[in-house]
Scaffold this active site. Structure first.
Site, PDB file in Angstrom:
ATOM      1  N   GLU A 156       0.959  -1.058   0.043  1.00 60.84           N
ATOM      2  CA  GLU A 156      -0.067   0.054  -0.036  1.00 60.84           C
ATOM      3  C   GLU A 156       0.977   1.030   0.023  1.00 60.84           C
ATOM      4  OE1 GLU A 156      -2.721  -0.374   3.259  1.00 60.84           O
ATOM      5  OE2 GLU A 156      -3.811  -2.112   2.560  1.00 60.84           O
ATOM      6  N   HIS A 187      -7.960   1.687   1.727  1.00 59.56           N
ATOM      7  CA  HIS A 187      -7.736   1.360   3.162  1.00 59.56           C
ATOM      8  C   HIS A 187      -8.488   2.275   3.929  1.00 59.56           C
ATOM      9  CE1 HIS A 187      -5.026  -0.825   6.272  1.00 59.56           C
ATOM     10  NE2 HIS A 187      -6.456  -0.485   6.723  1.00 59.56           N
TER      11      HIS A 187
HETATM   12  P1  NAD Z   1     -10.265  -9.676  16.165  1.00 64.16           P
HETATM   13  O1  NAD Z   1      -8.915 -10.085  16.932  1.00 64.16           O
HETATM   14  O2  NAD Z   1     -11.623  -9.183  17.029  1.00 64.16           O
HETATM   15  O3  NAD Z   1     -10.958 -11.000  15.420  1.00 64.16           O
HETATM   16  C1  NAD Z   1     -10.002 -11.871  14.607  1.00 64.16           C
HETATM   17  C2  NAD Z   1     -10.519 -13.342  14.589  1.00 64.16           C
HETATM   18  O4  NAD Z   1      -9.896 -13.900  13.693  1.00 64.16           O
HETATM   19  C3  NAD Z   1     -10.849 -14.079  15.863  1.00 64.16           C
HETATM   20  O5  NAD Z   1     -11.877 -14.513  16.159  1.00 64.16           O
HETATM   21  C4  NAD Z   1      -9.555 -14.943  15.685  1.00 64.16           C
HETATM   22  O6  NAD Z   1     -10.246 -16.259  16.344  1.00 64.16           O
HETATM   23  C5  NAD Z   1      -9.625 -15.245  14.115  1.00 64.16           C
HETATM   24  N1  NAD Z   1      -8.565 -16.153  13.666  1.00 64.16           N
HETATM   25  C6  NAD Z   1      -7.246 -15.983  14.276  1.00 64.16           C
HETATM   26  N2  NAD Z   1      -6.096 -16.660  13.290  1.00 64.16           N
HETATM   27  C7  NAD Z   1      -7.081 -17.259  12.566  1.00 64.16           C
HETATM   28  C8  NAD Z   1      -7.061 -18.254  11.411  1.00 64.16           C
HETATM   29  N3  NAD Z   1      -5.637 -18.720  11.159  1.00 64.16           N
HETATM   30  N4  NAD Z   1      -8.022 -18.850  10.814  1.00 64.16           N
HETATM   31  C9  NAD Z   1      -9.104 -18.306  10.921  1.00 64.16           C
HETATM   32  N5  NAD Z   1      -9.774 -17.476  11.997  1.00 64.16           N
HETATM   33  C10 NAD Z   1      -8.488 -16.839  12.682  1.00 64.16           C
HETATM   34  O7  NAD Z   1      -9.880  -8.617  15.041  1.00 64.16           O
HETATM   35  P2  NAD Z   1     -10.696  -7.642  14.438  1.00 64.16           P
HETATM   36  O8  NAD Z   1     -10.860  -6.615  15.189  1.00 64.16           O
HETATM   37  O9  NAD Z   1     -12.387  -8.125  13.990  1.00 64.16           O
HETATM   38  O10 NAD Z   1     -10.238  -7.222  12.889  1.00 64.16           O
HETATM   39  C11 NAD Z   1     -10.127  -8.241  11.852  1.00 64.16           C
HETATM   40  C12 NAD Z   1      -9.161  -7.615  10.854  1.00 64.16           C
HETATM   41  O11 NAD Z   1      -9.820  -6.375  10.447  1.00 64.16           O
HETATM   42  C13 NAD Z   1      -7.602  -7.208  11.122  1.00 64.16           C
HETATM   43  O12 NAD Z   1      -6.821  -7.817  10.332  1.00 64.16           O
HETATM   44  C14 NAD Z   1      -7.644  -5.832  11.456  1.00 64.16           C
HETATM   45  O13 NAD Z   1      -6.262  -5.518  10.862  1.00 64.16           O
HETATM   46  C15 NAD Z   1      -8.667  -5.614  10.208  1.00 64.16           C
HETATM   47  N6  NAD Z   1      -9.132  -4.016  10.169  1.00 64.16           N
HETATM   48  C16 NAD Z   1      -8.997  -3.373   8.922  1.00 64.16           C
HETATM   49  C17 NAD Z   1      -9.385  -1.987   8.929  1.00 64.16           C
HETATM   50  C18 NAD Z   1      -9.491  -1.197   7.794  1.00 64.16           C
HETATM   51  O14 NAD Z   1      -9.329  -0.090   7.812  1.00 64.16           O
HETATM   52  N7  NAD Z   1      -9.836  -1.920   6.680  1.00 64.16           N
HETATM   53  C19 NAD Z   1      -9.761  -1.462  10.246  1.00 64.16           C
HETATM   54  C20 NAD Z   1      -9.747  -2.120  11.419  1.00 64.16           C
HETATM   55  C21 NAD Z   1      -9.317  -3.352  11.459  1.00 64.16           C
END
Ligand code: NAD
Length: 525
Positions: A261, A279
């Site tokens: 990015e 993003h």
């Molecule tokens: P979170 O920690 O609440 O949830 C992550 C989930 O993934 C958990 O339930 C965990 O059990 C599961 N997990 C972990 N490893 C795994 C695997 N190998 N296979 C399957 N499941 C697995 O996180 P969140 O707050 O829901 O965030 C999720 C994603 O969104 C993250 O990658 C975060 O960086 C991203 N995010 C993106 C933005 C954006 O601007 N686009 C903003 C915020 C968060």
């Protein structure tokens, strides 16, 4: 009552400032030099920042009354957590603040992709009135596959159900009954790819999740599948995705995040069946407000002596107590890390036994350290010593604790972590100040849990050790140390190899295919 002094040094939403004003004397002072900040922080009880202020050790050490540093957002890399922890200052953040914004963007992406809204808008603005080219599909009655059922994944699932979609999910760390109570069926990642019409990713980017959607998964998808990634670039193998989209093997992709990015020269952006945003997941007014108000409310709770949810650190115990407990906290965290990496399935049950003199100590911090170890590799942010028990409870993980004074290991720790189809037990203790694992699944071993280890469960047969050594040697993998544990000759055994660096997936597959090998896993500790 003496009013607390609350110092805000980055632009904070006015709603958050109002909440804080009700609790103390608020001073908003942005753009301060280090010297000015050191002066102002002297008598402050709370410091509220966003990403602009650097709460370094120098700043923290200049404070005399500080109790809370509140970071209105997710990342706390601008706070010296160790310096704060040492001074007993609680650091707060707001990891949940953007979940709804990301979930809503996902819906924008899904509907835009399936109804070709960006393409139709561009055509209309070119002066065309093309009512044929942009025919779409309904989402109603379709299946949405959610990969990662955490904070954002669950928000997405709820909204999909309101659209009349079926929701299936892949998240090996969520218990089945929790998923079922949300009306969601848990599947393997490949089954999810095969059954879903829409697939959305909400997992953290880790070595395990990198390229979790690759050619193999894309080949399983139905021709009308739309894949969406509003989580992290790198979860999808972009080259494989490009190849699939180029020949319309799947219907489309909606991407908010990219491996690199900004995505300069990314060929995916040349395809008509790809839509994207730069993003933008957390980029809403509300996400900003909620980051501020969440930390404001929590800071007030702490000032009132109540506990708060999003504490990133924990103040030190009295140093004498801490010195005694600390090696066992490190041991417990390593045991958690080992257990989760060896377990294939959901963890739903944990037993911790404190052996020897530990049986009479206050062991809460040891338990929390173990939970942090077992939970942190699967959750994105914020599993810490304060909230680890709450996170475990929310995931329906049952924890039981016991003690056993008399035993052969002296002061030691035994943990058993159980999932649906597997169970890992580890006994460890401290030898000459160092953490050592003494038993895994009943096999006697003597392993320092550090760096990259390859754990092979196998049947005890003559020549096994040699065969493994030869295979790794062929691929230039140096074995620094090897341990074999068995209960009886010819029975099930365990081999633990301390290797100089992580073994590639290809070589791991070759190890798994060897005769008499039951499982082979890389773990990083
Ligand atoms: P979170 O920690 O609440 O949830 C992550 C989930 O993934 C958990 O339930 C965990 O059990 C599961 N997990 C972990 N490893 C795994 C695997 N190998 N296979 C399957 N499941 C697995 O996180 P969140 O707050 O829901 O965030 C999720 C994603 O969104 C993250 O990658 C975060 O960086 C991203 N995010 C993106 C933005 C954006 O601007 N686009 C903003 C915020 C968060």
């Amino acid at each position: 009552m003496i009013m607390s002094k609350i110092l805000i040094t980055d632009a904070l939403h006015e709603n958050a400032v109002d909440i804080l004003k009700a609790a103390g004397d608020v001073e908003v002072a942005t753009g301060l030099s280090v010297e000015e900040l050191k002066e102002k922080i002297k008598d402050a009880d709370v410091l509220v920042i966003r990403s602009g202020t650097k709460a370094t050790k120098e700043i923290i050490d200049a404070s005399e009354n500080l109790k809370v540093i509140a970071r209105a957002g997710v990342g706390v890399d601008n706070v010296d957590i160790n310096a704060a922890t040492e001074k007993g200052i609680i650091v707060l953040n707001a990891p949940d603040a953007s979940s709804i914004s990301v979930a809503e963007l996902l819906f924008g992406m899904m509907l835009s992709a399936v109804r070709n809204i960006p393409q139709a808008t561009a055509s209309l603005k070119r002066g065309e009135w093309d009512r044929k080219s942009f025919k779409g599909l309904e989402v109603y009655g379709k299946t949405l596959g959610v990969v990662g059922l955490g904070r954002i994944g669950q928000q997405v699932a709820k909204r999909a159900q309101a659209f009349g979609m079926q929701v299936v999910a892949y998240d090996p760390y969520i218990p089945e009954d929790v998923a079922n109570s949300l009306g969601i069926e848990l599947l393997s990642v490949n089954d999810l790819c095969q059954t879903s019409d829409f697939i959305t990713l909400h997992v953290p980017l880790t070595p395990k999740t990198k390229h979790m959607i690759a050619k193999e998964q894309l080949d399983l998808m139905k021709p009308n599948t739309i894949i969406m990634n509003c989580a992290r670039g790198g979860l999808i193998d972009e080259e494989a995705l490009y190849n699939a989209l180029k020949v319309n093997q799947i219907r489309g992709a909606a991407l908010d995040v990219f491996e690199q990015e900004p995505p300069k020269g990314n060929p995916l952006l040349e395809l008509d069946n790809v839509i994207g945003t730069p993003h933008q997941g957390a980029s809403t007014e509300e996400a900003q407000i909620s980051a501020g108000t969440i930390v404001a409310r929590q800071a007030i709770k702490i000032l009132k002596g109540e506990s708060a949810e999003n504490v990133v650190n924990l103040p030190m115990l009295p140093s004498e107590k801490m010195n005694k407990i600390k090696p066992y906290m490190i041991l417990a965290e390593k045991m958690g890390l080992m257990a989760i990496q060896l377990l294939d399935h959901t963890i739903d049950n944990i037993e911790i036994t404190y052996l020897g003199e530990l049986a009479t100590e206050k062991t809460e911090m040891i338990k929390r350290s173990f939970l942090r170890g077992i939970l942190s590799p699967i959750l994105l942010a914020g599993v810490n010593l304060v909230n680890a028990p709450v996170v475990a409870k929310n995931r329906n993980i049952k924890i039981s604790e016991g003690t056993m004074k008399e035993n052969q290991y002296g002061n030691a720790l035994k943990i058993v972590a159980k999932g649906n189809n597997d169970e890992i037990s580890i006994i460890g203790n401290i030898v000459d100040g160092e953490v050592v694992f003494r038993k895994i699944n009943g096999y006697d071993i003597d392993v320092k849990p550090e760096g990259d280890l390859c754990v092979i469960r196998h049947i005890d047969r003559p020549g096994m050790v040699g065969k493994v050594g030869v295979l790794l040697g062929e691929y230039g993998i140096n074995i620094a140390k090897m341990q074999v544990g068995r209960k009886e000759p010819g029975g099930h055994s365990i081999m633990i190899l301390d290797v100089d660096h992580t073994i590639s997936e290809d070589v791991m597959s070759k190890l798994k295919e060897m005769d008499n090998v039951r499982t082979a896993k890389m773990v990083t500790l």
